[in-house]
Design an enzyme around this catalytic site. Structure first.
Site, PDB file in Angstrom:
ATOM      1  N   CYS A   2     -10.911   5.697  10.093  1.00 14.09           N
ATOM      2  CA  CYS A   2     -12.176   6.399  10.306  1.00 14.09           C
ATOM      3  C   CYS A   2     -13.350   5.422  10.219  1.00 14.09           C
ATOM      4  O   CYS A   2     -13.282   4.414   9.534  1.00 14.09           O
ATOM      5  CB  CYS A   2     -12.357   7.467   9.250  1.00 14.09           C
ATOM      6  N   ARG A  27     -11.172   0.232  15.910  1.00 13.39           N
ATOM      7  CA  ARG A  27     -10.390   0.618  14.729  1.00 13.39           C
ATOM      8  C   ARG A  27      -9.421   1.764  15.027  1.00 13.39           C
ATOM      9  O   ARG A  27      -8.570   2.073  14.214  1.00 13.39           O
ATOM     10  CB  ARG A  27     -11.341   1.069  13.608  1.00 13.39           C
ATOM     11  N   TRP A  71      -9.806   9.154  12.359  1.00  9.74           N
ATOM     12  CA  TRP A  71      -8.380   8.836  12.573  1.00  9.74           C
ATOM     13  C   TRP A  71      -7.654   9.841  11.698  1.00  9.74           C
ATOM     14  O   TRP A  71      -7.710   9.768  10.471  1.00  9.74           O
ATOM     15  CB  TRP A  71      -8.139   7.381  12.153  1.00  9.74           C
ATOM     16  N   ASN A  97     -14.909   8.865   4.685  1.00 13.21           N
ATOM     17  CA  ASN A  97     -13.668   8.101   4.857  1.00 13.21           C
ATOM     18  C   ASN A  97     -12.946   8.107   3.526  1.00 13.21           C
ATOM     19  O   ASN A  97     -13.590   7.983   2.486  1.00 13.21           O
ATOM     20  CB  ASN A  97     -13.953   6.629   5.202  1.00 13.21           C
ATOM     21  N   GLY A  98     -11.617   8.211   3.545  1.00 16.14           N
ATOM     22  CA  GLY A  98     -10.849   8.185   2.305  1.00 16.14           C
ATOM     23  C   GLY A  98     -10.054   9.470   2.140  1.00 16.14           C
ATOM     24  O   GLY A  98      -9.819  10.196   3.109  1.00 16.14           O
ATOM     25  N   GLU A 469      13.558  -8.643   6.793  1.00 14.13           N
ATOM     26  CA  GLU A 469      12.187  -8.436   7.273  1.00 14.13           C
ATOM     27  C   GLU A 469      11.410  -9.759   7.280  1.00 14.13           C
ATOM     28  O   GLU A 469      10.654 -10.034   8.207  1.00 14.13           O
ATOM     29  CB  GLU A 469      11.496  -7.374   6.400  1.00 14.13           C
ATOM     30  N   LYS A 473       9.728 -11.293  10.589  1.00 11.56           N
ATOM     31  CA  LYS A 473       8.302 -11.660  10.671  1.00 11.56           C
ATOM     32  C   LYS A 473       8.152 -13.095  11.148  1.00 11.56           C
ATOM     33  O   LYS A 473       7.332 -13.390  11.997  1.00 11.56           O
ATOM     34  CB  LYS A 473       7.671 -11.551   9.298  1.00 11.56           C
ATOM     35  N   GLU A 476       9.143 -13.540  14.889  1.00 19.04           N
ATOM     36  CA  GLU A 476       8.225 -12.814  15.766  1.00 19.04           C
ATOM     37  C   GLU A 476       6.927 -13.578  16.037  1.00 19.04           C
ATOM     38  O   GLU A 476       6.456 -13.631  17.155  1.00 19.04           O
ATOM     39  CB  GLU A 476       7.918 -11.482  15.068  1.00 19.04           C
ATOM     40  N   HIS A 492      30.596 -17.137   4.506  1.00 25.07           N
ATOM     41  CA  HIS A 492      31.580 -16.582   5.443  1.00 25.07           C
ATOM     42  C   HIS A 492      31.272 -16.976   6.897  1.00 25.07           C
ATOM     43  O   HIS A 492      31.748 -16.330   7.817  1.00 25.07           O
ATOM     44  CB  HIS A 492      31.635 -15.059   5.305  1.00 25.07           C
ATOM     45  N   LYS A 591       2.945  -3.728  20.836  1.00 24.69           N
ATOM     46  CA  LYS A 591       2.793  -3.027  19.559  1.00 24.69           C
ATOM     47  C   LYS A 591       3.650  -1.771  19.525  1.00 24.69           C
ATOM     48  O   LYS A 591       4.224  -1.428  18.501  1.00 24.69           O
ATOM     49  CB  LYS A 591       1.314  -2.684  19.337  1.00 24.69           C
TER      50      LYS A 591
HETATM   51  O1  M6R Z   1       6.287   1.917  15.813  1.00 28.93           O
HETATM   52  P1  M6R Z   1       7.640   1.639  15.242  1.00 28.93           P
HETATM   53  O2  M6R Z   1       7.637   1.508  13.764  1.00 28.93           O
HETATM   54  O3  M6R Z   1       8.669   2.632  15.686  1.00 28.93           O
HETATM   55  O4  M6R Z   1       8.041   0.245  15.862  1.00 28.93           O
HETATM   56  C1  M6R Z   1       9.340  -0.269  15.712  1.00 28.93           C
HETATM   57  C2  M6R Z   1       9.371  -1.750  16.040  1.00 28.93           C
HETATM   58  O5  M6R Z   1       9.067  -1.952  17.390  1.00 28.93           O
HETATM   59  C3  M6R Z   1       8.395  -2.540  15.178  1.00 28.93           C
HETATM   60  O6  M6R Z   1       8.635  -2.307  13.820  1.00 28.93           O
HETATM   61  C4  M6R Z   1       8.492  -4.044  15.436  1.00 28.93           C
HETATM   62  O7  M6R Z   1       9.730  -4.521  15.026  1.00 28.93           O
HETATM   63  C5  M6R Z   1       7.355  -4.739  14.672  1.00 28.93           C
HETATM   64  N1  M6R Z   1       6.263  -5.006  15.547  1.00 28.93           N
HETATM   65  C6  M6R Z   1       7.759  -5.973  13.997  1.00 28.93           C
HETATM   66  O8  M6R Z   1       6.696  -6.537  13.296  1.00 28.93           O
END
Ligand code: M6R
Length: 596
Positions: A2, A27, A71, A97-98, A469, A473, A476, A492, A591
């Site tokens: 927001c 935003r 939002w 906001n909040g 994860e 990261k 990516e 293994h 995204k």
């Molecule tokens: O919007 P989602 O959480 O469903 O997206 C799933 C993946 O595409 C997403 O988590 C992707 O792996 C990330 N951008 C990684 O940082």
């Protein structure tokens, strides 16, 4: 997220407000509105883009007003739920906001006193509460009303026939812009840059009265505060990133706030949350993709540990191929965007198989919120960087809450245990802040990876998915090939790939996995791979096997997936920066992945 703007001066307020709201569009929002003081309070709001609001806006003369982009969090995106909100006698209007944590009891008591509500939002209680305490002094009424409120807020309030804007903040940003014969209010300096570069930051617990000629700030006790004017010399793009070099870094640093917002909207009444099927939950599945899948894997460990319910985690894209005979009382879909095609398809398939579907998502009104039976909302705010960071930790805290609810329902967790869990969750943002305070050690550690072509991440038990994860990261955004493994698996097969050019990142925290982790790390160190260990402050032994140790603040073992994730996000960010990568928009990635 927001956005709030306010103006008190001599220009046409509706023009300034519309223009300032446009600068907050980046935003993300789903509705917008404004109130102009024009003899009376003239309010206009609309669902959708600012263009929609603009198209219904008449020519309004007033020189004071407030505006908002919403939002959706509490209540769907709609015109009725859009801000501002007005008191029933139309004498006051407010934007917020909040989250107002205790809005349900406040709403019930205001209704019993005669207030009429027109929205599903938590915000609307504020305007009625301020009206209730208003005895001729708006600032005093705002301060008194906020005494009744639990939660987080940045608010701006106006009343008919007055050029004053009264503002207040608690754990939500608010800045005041200073001009000549005019002053401004905004949740984000980007909204002000066109008009002034002189700003005053409002601190937590403070209130202020903004008029065309003055900005008066008061502390929580009501005493006047002198605040220095800060000069902003940021470009618009720099301001959008809040002074951070990238959105990803900004979003990493937003996590104490996004975790707080996610927790406080549910925690008080967690045991009464109606998101589960009525039939007994003997087993469940979690379906998701990418980072959300990794969150699901953490969820499996937590739910099995806390509630003793067996959890299968499947990639959403593979679910359709899994056995159809296995009916499951509960299927949890995790998706920050709510639009991932594979996760949506898995949701439909789960419904066809007769399962109750619960979606954990960050976007109200997204496709998954229309398809799943029930929703648990993360309140991380919009995430702009492609790499998921704050939405991941918000998913994790949602899973802690889900695990607590499941455990409470099947009596694995009693009243006392639930109380303790709520307390622990409320203090979790402090531990995240403690990791952020140590960011410089992760920036230094990133140098170890600058020339690496491959990296390995290992952990055990609930910290194993966190290492998956961490690897995701890193690959990516830095384009370094990275793999996460359960530490016991290295010998293994993958051990064959380790050499002095392949760094290993290992979580070696003080829990029941410590000794086994240390021996796995020693096996790698013996082969000459550079070792980066994430270890707790009081662990002296780890220095013997590591090339570099990142010190983690000690936190209960159940919560280490959160603190470790933040450290690994910072590591990936700094490695990508060292390598000069386009951090917020990595090649080939989007995204939101809306194709199967
Ligand atoms: O919007 P989602 O959480 O469903 O997206 C799933 C993946 O595409 C997403 O988590 C992707 O792996 C990330 N951008 C990684 O940082």
């Amino acid at each position: 997220m927001c956005g709030i703007v306010g103006y008190s001066g001599s220009r046409k307020a509706s023009d300034v407000i519309l223009d300032s709201l446009r600068r907050l569009e980046y935003r993300g929002y789903d509705s917008a509105g404004m109130v102009i003081v024009n003899g009376r309070l003239e309010m206009h709001k609309e669902k959708g883009e600012l263009k929609a609001l603009e198209s219904i806006l008449p020519d309004i003369e007033g020189i004071t007003g407030i505006g908002h982009t919403r939002w959706a969090t509490c209540g769907a995106p709609s015109r009725d739920n859009a801000h501002p909100f007005m008191s029933n006698d139309r004498s006051l209007a407010l934007v917020h906001n909040g989250i107002i944590e205790n809005y349900i009891p406040l709403r019930n008591s205001l209704i019993s006193e005669g207030a009429a509500f027109y929205s599903e939002t938590d915000t609307e209680v504020l305007v009625h509460l301020i009206r209730k305490y208003h005895q001729g002094d708006l600032h005093a009424a705002v301060r008194r009303a906020l005494e009744d409120v639990r939660g987080t807020y940045a608010i701006a309030v106006v009343e008919e026939h007055s050029p004053d804007i009264v503002v207040a903040r608690k754990e939500n940003p608010l800045v005041l812009g200073s001009g000549v014969g005019e002053n401004f209010v905004a949740s984000d300096v980007t909204a002000l840059l066109e008009y002034t570069s002189d700003v005053l930051y409002l601190m937590d617990g403070e209130t202020a009265i903004v008029t065309p000629g003055a900005i008066r700030i008061f502390d929580a006790g009501g005493a006047a505060v002198e605040r220095e004017v800060s000069k902003i010399d940021w470009s618009l793009e720099e301001a959008r990133k809040g002074g951070f070099e990238h959105y990803m870094l900004k979003e990493i640093y937003e996590q104490p706030h996004s975790i707080t917002e996610t927790i406080i909207s549910y925690i008080d009444d967690l045991e009464n949350l109606e998101i589960l099927p009525s039939r007994p939950i003997t087993g469940m599945k979690i379906l998701a993709c990418g980072t959300s899948y990794n969150a699901g894997l953490v969820g499996k460990y937590i739910i099995e540990e806390m509630a003793g319910i067996s959890v299968q985690v499947e990639l959403a894209s593979e679910f359709r191929y899994s056995t159809k005979t296995n009916q499951c009382p509960l299927v949890v879909l995790i998706t920050q965007s709510g639009e991932t095609a594979d996760t949506l398809a898995a949701c439909r398939e789960a419904k066809l198989r007769g399962c109750h579907t619960l979606a954990i998502t960050n976007v109200v009104g997204s496709s998954i919120t229309r398809e799943a039976d029930t929703i648990l909302l993360t309140r991380a705010g919009p995430e702009i960087s492609v790499a998921a960071t704050k939405t991941y930790t918000a998913q994790l805290v949602s899973l802690y809450m889900l695990a607590s609810l499941l455990a409470y329902n099947n009596r694995s967790l009693g009243e006392e245990g639930l109380r303790a869990m709520k307390k622990d969750l409320r203090s979790l943002p402090n531990y995240v802040s403690a990791v952020l305070d140590r960011a410089s050690s992760l920036r230094d550690a990133a140098k170890m990876f600058k020339e690496a072509r491959s990296a390995f991440f290992i952990g055990r038990n609930r910290n194993f998915p966190t290492m998956l994860e961490g690897a995701l990261k890193l690959k990516e955004i830095s384009y370094i090939h990275a793999e996460g493994y359960a530490a016991g698996e290295l010998k293994h097969g993958p051990l064959a790939l380790l050499d002095e050019k392949t760094p290993l990142v290992a979580s070696c925290l003080n829990d029941h996995t410590y000794d086994k982790m240390m021996s796995n790390v020693s096996e790698v160190a013996a082969r000459g791979s550079p070792v980066l260990l994430l270890a707790e402050d009081d662990d002296a032994d780890c220095e013997t096997v590591a090339d570099l140790v990142i010190r983690m603040p000690p936190v209960k073992p159940l919560f280490t997936p959160v603190t470790l994730a933040v450290a690994l996000q910072l590591l990936a960010y700094h490695v990508a920066k060292e390598r000069g990568m386009p951090i917020d928009k990595p090649r080939n990635l989007a995204k939101s992945v809306t194709v199967e």
